[in-house]
Design a protein around this motif. Structure first.
Motif, PDB file in Angstrom:
ATOM      1  N   PHE A  30     -43.845  -4.803  16.630  1.00  0.00           N
ATOM      2  CA  PHE A  30     -42.977  -3.708  17.062  1.00  0.00           C
ATOM      3  C   PHE A  30     -41.543  -3.904  16.585  1.00  0.00           C
ATOM      4  CE2 PHE A  30     -40.488  -1.472  20.436  1.00  0.00           C
ATOM      5  CZ  PHE A  30     -40.859  -0.188  20.061  1.00  0.00           C
ATOM      6  N   ILE A  34     -39.351  -1.493  14.051  1.00  0.00           N
ATOM      7  CA  ILE A  34     -38.029  -0.968  14.409  1.00  0.00           C
ATOM      8  C   ILE A  34     -36.982  -1.391  13.377  1.00  0.00           C
ATOM      9  CG2 ILE A  34     -36.187  -1.103  16.154  1.00  0.00           C
ATOM     10  CD1 ILE A  34     -38.554   0.679  16.936  1.00  0.00           C
ATOM     11  N   GLY A  63     -45.010   1.421  17.320  1.00  0.00           N
ATOM     12  CA  GLY A  63     -45.003   1.711  18.755  1.00  0.00           C
ATOM     13  C   GLY A  63     -46.346   2.235  19.226  1.00  0.00           C
ATOM     14  N   MET A  67     -48.977   0.295  22.004  1.00  0.00           N
ATOM     15  CA  MET A  67     -48.987   1.048  23.255  1.00  0.00           C
ATOM     16  C   MET A  67     -50.182   0.613  24.104  1.00  0.00           C
ATOM     17  SD  MET A  67     -49.201   5.174  23.708  1.00  0.00           S
ATOM     18  CE  MET A  67     -50.752   5.273  22.865  1.00  0.00           C
TER      19      MET A  67
END
Length: 107
Positions: A30, A34, A63, A67
């Motif tokens: 993640f 980003i 993301g 999840m």
């Protein structure tokens, strides 16, 4: 049972996870998504909708993969399980309803 039975709580595996949700690999995946998104936002002209979508895609995809979902850890685990199911040879052993499991009765 001599009152020595132990009850394991349903969320005992959550204590092994970071924030009760993530593994180290999930956080690395993640954060790298980003980081790539931030880099693309700096490099691409985001005045255009097309370039803005392209710039946001790595963060959104990473993301989505980390999840959490019920009955699995996250979407990445579902994808790995489906891939493993379809790419490995499945062997189903017939147990059936017969008492002897296909073997002859030996007397």
């Amino acid at each position: 049972m001599n009152n020595y039975g132990f009850l394991i709580p349903a969320n005992s595996k959550k204590s092994l996870l970071i924030f009760g949700l993530f593994r180290w690999f999930d956080l690395i995946l993640f954060s790298s998504g980003i980081a790539v998104t931030l880099l693309l936002l700096l490099l691409l002209p985001v005045e255009s909708l097309f370039f803005a979508i392209i710039a946001l895609m790595p963060g959104v995809i990473c993301g989505f993969l980390v999840m959490p979902v019920p009955n699995y850890h996250n979407i990445l685990n579902i994808i790995k399980n489906v891939y493993q199911f379809y790419t490995t040879r499945q062997r189903y052993v017939w147990k059936g309803w017969c008492f002897t499991d296909g073997e002859e009765n030996k007397k």
